[in-house]
Design a protein around this motif. Structure first.
Motif, PDB file in Angstrom:
ATOM      1  N   GLU A 159       0.847  -1.209   0.000  1.00  0.00           N
ATOM      2  CA  GLU A 159       0.000   0.000   0.000  1.00  0.00           C
ATOM      3  C   GLU A 159       0.880   1.257   0.000  1.00  0.00           C
ATOM      4  O   GLU A 159       1.932   1.276   0.610  1.00  0.00           O
ATOM      5  N   LYS A 191       1.322   3.253  -6.720  1.00  0.00           N
ATOM      6  CA  LYS A 191       0.821   2.451  -7.830  1.00  0.00           C
ATOM      7  C   LYS A 191      -0.254   3.168  -8.647  1.00  0.00           C
ATOM      8  O   LYS A 191      -0.207   3.163  -9.869  1.00  0.00           O
ATOM      9  N   GLU A 227      -6.909  -6.151 -10.192  1.00  0.00           N
ATOM     10  CA  GLU A 227      -7.331  -7.270  -9.335  1.00  0.00           C
ATOM     11  C   GLU A 227      -7.191  -6.866  -7.869  1.00  0.00           C
ATOM     12  O   GLU A 227      -6.257  -6.135  -7.543  1.00  0.00           O
ATOM     13  N   PRO A 228      -8.048  -7.361  -6.975  1.00  0.00           N
ATOM     14  CA  PRO A 228      -9.250  -8.076  -7.363  1.00  0.00           C
ATOM     15  C   PRO A 228     -10.180  -7.137  -8.120  1.00  0.00           C
ATOM     16  O   PRO A 228     -10.223  -5.955  -7.836  1.00  0.00           O
ATOM     17  N   ARG A 257     -14.434  -7.885  -5.065  1.00  0.00           N
ATOM     18  CA  ARG A 257     -13.537  -6.864  -4.479  1.00  0.00           C
ATOM     19  C   ARG A 257     -14.223  -6.154  -3.303  1.00  0.00           C
ATOM     20  O   ARG A 257     -13.620  -5.919  -2.264  1.00  0.00           O
ATOM     21  N   MET A 285      -9.804 -14.195  -3.839  1.00  0.00           N
ATOM     22  CA  MET A 285      -8.859 -13.529  -4.757  1.00  0.00           C
ATOM     23  C   MET A 285      -8.748 -14.354  -6.044  1.00  0.00           C
ATOM     24  O   MET A 285      -8.770 -13.817  -7.153  1.00  0.00           O
ATOM     25  N   ARG A 296      -9.832 -13.815  -9.970  1.00  0.00           N
ATOM     26  CA  ARG A 296      -8.786 -13.989 -11.004  1.00  0.00           C
ATOM     27  C   ARG A 296      -9.230 -14.962 -12.091  1.00  0.00           C
ATOM     28  O   ARG A 296      -8.985 -14.740 -13.285  1.00  0.00           O
ATOM     29  N   ARG A 314      -2.012  -5.236 -10.081  1.00  0.00           N
ATOM     30  CA  ARG A 314      -1.894  -6.422  -9.231  1.00  0.00           C
ATOM     31  C   ARG A 314      -2.348  -7.698  -9.929  1.00  0.00           C
ATOM     32  O   ARG A 314      -3.297  -7.698 -10.707  1.00  0.00           O
ATOM     33  N   ALA A 341       0.691 -10.628  -5.842  1.00  0.00           N
ATOM     34  CA  ALA A 341       0.031 -10.077  -4.649  1.00  0.00           C
ATOM     35  C   ALA A 341      -0.503 -11.203  -3.762  1.00  0.00           C
ATOM     36  O   ALA A 341      -0.500 -11.076  -2.538  1.00  0.00           O
ATOM     37  N   SER A 342      -0.940 -12.298  -4.365  1.00  0.00           N
ATOM     38  CA  SER A 342      -1.421 -13.422  -3.539  1.00  0.00           C
ATOM     39  C   SER A 342      -0.255 -14.065  -2.784  1.00  0.00           C
ATOM     40  O   SER A 342      -0.402 -14.475  -1.628  1.00  0.00           O
ATOM     41  N   TYR A 396       0.555 -11.145  -0.063  1.00  0.00           N
ATOM     42  CA  TYR A 396      -0.439 -10.859   0.987  1.00  0.00           C
ATOM     43  C   TYR A 396      -0.973 -12.128   1.662  1.00  0.00           C
ATOM     44  O   TYR A 396      -1.088 -12.169   2.882  1.00  0.00           O
ATOM     45  N   GLN A 397      -1.360 -13.131   0.848  1.00  0.00           N
ATOM     46  CA  GLN A 397      -1.936 -14.319   1.483  1.00  0.00           C
ATOM     47  C   GLN A 397      -0.819 -15.311   1.882  1.00  0.00           C
ATOM     48  O   GLN A 397      -0.832 -15.840   2.979  1.00  0.00           O
ATOM     49  N   ILE A 414      -7.826  -4.547   4.334  1.00  0.00           N
ATOM     50  CA  ILE A 414      -6.451  -5.072   4.260  1.00  0.00           C
ATOM     51  C   ILE A 414      -5.429  -3.968   4.579  1.00  0.00           C
ATOM     52  O   ILE A 414      -4.449  -4.194   5.283  1.00  0.00           O
TER      53      ILE A 414
HETATM   54  P1  TMP Z   1      -5.512  -2.000  -4.435  1.00  0.00           P
HETATM   55  O1  TMP Z   1      -5.426  -2.763  -5.713  1.00  0.00           O
HETATM   56  O2  TMP Z   1      -6.471  -0.896  -4.490  1.00  0.00           O
HETATM   57  O3  TMP Z   1      -4.190  -1.647  -3.902  1.00  0.00           O
HETATM   58  O4  TMP Z   1      -6.202  -2.947  -3.334  1.00  0.00           O
HETATM   59  C1  TMP Z   1      -6.312  -4.283  -3.421  1.00  0.00           C
HETATM   60  C2  TMP Z   1      -6.003  -4.909  -2.094  1.00  0.00           C
HETATM   61  O5  TMP Z   1      -6.108  -6.321  -2.235  1.00  0.00           O
HETATM   62  C3  TMP Z   1      -4.598  -4.632  -1.578  1.00  0.00           C
HETATM   63  O6  TMP Z   1      -4.642  -4.479  -0.177  1.00  0.00           O
HETATM   64  C4  TMP Z   1      -3.850  -5.910  -1.890  1.00  0.00           C
HETATM   65  C5  TMP Z   1      -4.924  -6.955  -1.799  1.00  0.00           C
HETATM   66  N1  TMP Z   1      -4.697  -8.153  -2.627  1.00  0.00           N
HETATM   67  C6  TMP Z   1      -4.409  -9.353  -1.993  1.00  0.00           C
HETATM   68  O7  TMP Z   1      -4.365  -9.403  -0.767  1.00  0.00           O
HETATM   69  N2  TMP Z   1      -4.205 -10.461  -2.754  1.00  0.00           N
HETATM   70  C7  TMP Z   1      -4.303 -10.455  -4.120  1.00  0.00           C
HETATM   71  O8  TMP Z   1      -4.106 -11.487  -4.784  1.00  0.00           O
HETATM   72  C8  TMP Z   1      -4.607  -9.194  -4.766  1.00  0.00           C
HETATM   73  C9  TMP Z   1      -4.719  -9.145  -6.256  1.00  0.00           C
HETATM   74  C10 TMP Z   1      -4.791  -8.074  -3.980  1.00  0.00           C
END
Ligand code: TMP
Length: 218
Positions: A16, A20, A43-44, A54, A73, A77, A99, A103-104, A107-108, A158
């Motif tokens: 964040e 971007k 994405e999402p 989303r 997510m 996708r 994204r 990102a998965s 983040y995950q 998130i």
């Molecule tokens: P953003 O695209 O506006 O930055 O927000 C999307 C949010 O979703 C961001 O916190 C990242 C998160 N995200 C995941 O946690 N996993 C994923 O696979 C994707 C695509 C986004």
């Protein structure tokens, strides 16, 4: 249509507040200025179903378990790949996506500590080999990210995670970059956004040139 005529798939990634949303239009304009037909998506999201997912992913008040978050997510996708990304690439359009699966992993896999192995199992099933041709990973210190995020609207589910979560997200992204340095290019997002823009434009221009040299050689 031969593989060479397929469009290129470019993704933009970063934690964040790295800038971007400012930088994505810069890449899109750069590609369009070269006469490239670009589909810009995210994405999402990226489809009507994906955008509904989303809203759930970022807005639900119910505590969401990590596995549900990852599967949603990938649900977004799967719809996006089959109905938007693959058709566009097959028509020779380039896809610029805010994204994707890195990102998965970040983040995950790393942030929620599900592990890269679980992400990779679902990735194989959903993507059937589809990978971005180029990923621009914007990397900034937590201080820079927090300062930029503060200037924005209210934070979502998130974004409101703490420093430890985002430290793991950053490590997850860097692990993706070191596993595939040719595809994932790290861009230092700490300097002023004009300087980041210039650095990113240079990387994209270089890559377009490399791809056109390969095409001419065929
Ligand atoms: P953003 O695209 O506006 O930055 O927000 C999307 C949010 O979703 C961001 O916190 C990242 C998160 N995200 C995941 O946690 N996993 C994923 O696979 C994707 C695509 C986004």
């Amino acid at each position: 249509m031969t593989d060479m005529q397929r469009g290129r798939f470019i993704t933009l990634e970063g934690a964040e507040g790295v800038g971007k949303s400012t930088l994505l239009p810069v890449v899109r304009d750069l590609l369009q200025s070269q006469g490239i037909d670009v589909v810009s998506t995210r994405e999402p999201g990226g489809t009507p179903l994906g955008e509904q997912l989303r809203e759930v992913l970022l807005g639900t008040q119910e505590p969401m378990v990590a596995k549900a978050e990852m599967l949603l997510m990938f649900a977004s996708r799967a719809q996006h790949i089959e109905t938007v990304i693959e058709p566009a690439l097959a028509m020779g359009k380039w896809v610029l996506c805010d994204r994707f699966t890195d990102a998965s992993y970040a983040y995950q896999g790393a942030g929620r500590q599900l592990g890269a192995r679980r992400v990779s199992v679902i990735e194989d099933w959903v993507q059937e080999g589809l990978q971005p041709d180029l990923t621009l990973l914007l990397d900034a210190s937590r201080e820079t990210s927090v300062a930029r995020t503060r200037r924005r609207r209210a934070v979502d589910r998130i974004e409101s995670e703490g420093d430890e979560f985002f430290a793991r997200v950053k490590q997850g992204y860097l692990a993706q970059a070191s596993a595939d340095p040719e595809r994932v290019r790290i861009i230092d997002a700490n300097p002023a956004l004009e300087d980041v823009t210039a650095a990113m434009a240079a990387v994209v221009s270089d890559r377009i040139e490399q791809w056109s040299i390969v095409l001419e050689g065929c």
